[in-house]
Write an enzyme that holds these catalytic residues in place. Sequence first.
Site, short mmCIF file in Angstrom:
data_model
loop_
_atom_site.label_atom_id
_atom_site.label_comp_id
_atom_site.label_asym_id
_atom_site.label_seq_id
_atom_site.Cartn_x
_atom_site.Cartn_y
_atom_site.Cartn_z
CE LYS A 1 -3.21 2.56 3.05
NZ LYS A 1 -4.11 2.51 4.21
CG ASP B 1 -5.50 7.75 4.89
OD1 ASP B 1 -6.44 8.40 4.37
OD2 ASP B 1 -5.67 6.67 5.51
CE LYS C 1 -6.39 8.36 8.43
NZ LYS C 1 -7.08 7.22 9.06
CG ASP D 1 -1.88 5.08 5.09
OD1 ASP D 1 -1.71 4.00 5.69
OD2 ASP D 1 -2.97 5.42 4.59
CG ASP E 1 -9.82 7.23 7.05
OD1 ASP E 1 -8.76 7.23 6.39
OD2 ASP E 1 -9.88 7.35 8.29
CD GLU F 1 -6.71 5.22 2.61
OE1 GLU F 1 -7.68 5.34 3.37
OE2 GLU F 1 -5.57 4.91 3.01
NE ARG G 1 -10.80 -1.27 3.98
CZ ARG G 1 -11.37 -1.44 5.16
NH1 ARG G 1 -12.45 -2.19 5.28
NH2 ARG G 1 -10.84 -0.89 6.24
N1 BES Z 1 -4.26 4.30 7.02
C1 BES Z 1 -5.38 4.02 7.83
C2 BES Z 1 -5.08 2.99 8.93
C3 BES Z 1 -4.04 3.39 9.94
C4 BES Z 1 -4.41 4.06 11.07
C5 BES Z 1 -2.72 3.04 9.75
C6 BES Z 1 -3.44 4.42 11.99
C7 BES Z 1 -1.76 3.38 10.68
C8 BES Z 1 -2.12 4.07 11.79
C9 BES Z 1 -6.54 3.48 6.97
O1 BES Z 1 -6.60 3.96 5.69
C10 BES Z 1 -7.81 3.83 7.68
O2 BES Z 1 -8.02 4.98 7.91
N2 BES Z 1 -8.62 2.85 8.01
C11 BES Z 1 -9.86 3.08 8.69
C12 BES Z 1 -10.89 2.15 8.11
C13 BES Z 1 -12.30 2.41 8.54
C14 BES Z 1 -12.78 3.76 8.04
C15 BES Z 1 -13.19 1.32 8.03
C16 BES Z 1 -9.65 2.80 10.17
O3 BES Z 1 -8.86 1.94 10.51
O4 BES Z 1 -10.26 3.49 10.96
ZN ZN Z 2 -4.76 4.58 4.86
ZN ZN Z 3 -7.65 5.82 5.53
#
Ligand code: BES
Ligand code: ZN
Ligand code: ZN
Length: 505
Positions: free
Chosen positions: A265, A270, A277, A288, A347, A349, A351
């Site tokens: 990824k 992000d 966020k 990220d 968020d 994104e 996947r």
């Molecule tokens: N990049 C983030 C996940 C992340 C968070 C990585 C903190 C490292 C540290 C990812 O893109 C994300 O925001 N995922 C969301 C998914 C949700 C909206 C279904 C999450 O984990 O909250």
């Molecule tokens: Zn992310």
């Molecule tokens: Zn994200």
Amino acid sequence: MKHTCTSSSRVALGEGAVMCYTSQTQEMKKHPLASYLLPDDVLYLTALCKASKSTYGDMLLVTLPKSLKKILLVHCGENGIPSFRKAILLVRKITRYAKSQSFSSLGFFVDDFKLAGTTLERTAEMIAENSELAHYEFRTFKEHPKDGWKDIEAVSYATKDSKKTHTIQKAVMVGAVCGEQINIGRELSNSPAGHMTPKSLAQEALKIGKKWGVSVKVVGEKEMEKLKMGAILGVSQGSTEEAQLIVMEYLHGPKSQKPIVFVGKGVTFDTGGINLKPSAGLGEMHMDMSGGATVIAAVSAIARLELKVNVVGIIPAVENMPSGSSYRPGDVLRSMSGKTIEIGNTDAEGRVIMADAFTYSERYEPALVVDVATLTGACMVALGDYTFGVMSPSDAVAKKMTDLGEISGDYCWPLPLWEEYEQDIKGTTGDVLNAAKNHPRGGAINAGMFLYQFAKKFPRWVHCDIASTMTSVPAQNLSSGASGSGTRLLVEIVRNAKEVTSMKV
Ligand code: BES
Ligand code: ZN
Ligand code: ZN
């Protein structure tokens, strides 16, 4: 750092020789390096050890009274170093301490760190790799100090068995190469998002590929449109930065051998997009793209090690931004596979872009696909700071990953990927939903299950959610920032390619 296997006398007489002791071996004359020191100095060391109230891991920087040589005395516990995990941490601690004391060189007696059940070679490899990892710090944007950085320039290694010098030297080089390439990956991750855009990540991959003999191709947005990569393009549409698909090919195995494909990824920043966020979560989001950095580091390490394998690294690189042109919650994106993705949350994104990268990977007919992604906050909640999540439809493959993780020092742990979870990512207006209906329950697994929808054509597939280990924590004895996690596991997979790619699933 320069890593050299040499004689015990050189290690003993050079600057920064490390001498390990336990309370049982307080007679320092028994230490193999002692015979190269002046007898009075050895007596002094023994007296020091006897008098000290040190416990495991304590370090004493000693200036020997006769020769004025500096020695680093390290307490290795009453019964020696308790585990390989602890040995890794000790090597890092020693390196960081030596660096803080402005040592320009460091000398290890490899046997001091060898535990039952492992070889001297593996021990030497571990020391070289972890001294490199512990030595690294992100300082690209810092002013050069007047009297220079406190760098250790040389690390030397000695062993009791002089017949082993050659094999130890080889092992040391393997460890140093892995350590160096992991640090290159950490540097990419630590670089701020204003510098490390999708295009600059692609440029770095091209540079690294050229240096180590990996052919690198970059697919831009025009070609993505032709390939119908609606998922990557959809996530990227809110950013002024152009999306890139970085493809690294290292095909040095037999032609008949199907490759191992790594997908990383590469979200260079992000923000969360329209599902912005909160401020607290934003500061680290330039990292990220750490899965992408891991893949670049691993493929280049494999090339440097000249392993006779076919390996391909694929990195979808985008910036996830909120703007007038962003994708929105409720949008439906048509992925390269033909499956449509309903956007529940912008968020989630990672996947989405990985889906198209998986479909692109199909052209290689891989024997195994391993993806690495900082995918979910839920993975951090589930596993904490010291391990990352692995998911695979094959329990045997997932178990193999935890074993290789343990050997490599890149600890990972399985989460289930049972078909029950599939119902939560079914879309209403599209085929699959990027944010599960039961969010936030089982968030890491739901993300894995989403990816699985695009991985079903692969005979073997493992998903690594490295969000939990994206950054180091103080107990890991590494500088703060990107930890480089995942790289060692990928290299270890390739070193065991025959076994892993022929596993019954
Ligand atoms: N990049 C983030 C996940 C992340 C968070 C990585 C903190 C490292 C540290 C990812 O893109 C994300 O925001 N995922 C969301 C998914 C949700 C909206 C279904 C999450 O984990 O909250
Ligand atoms: Zn992310
Ligand atoms: Zn994200």
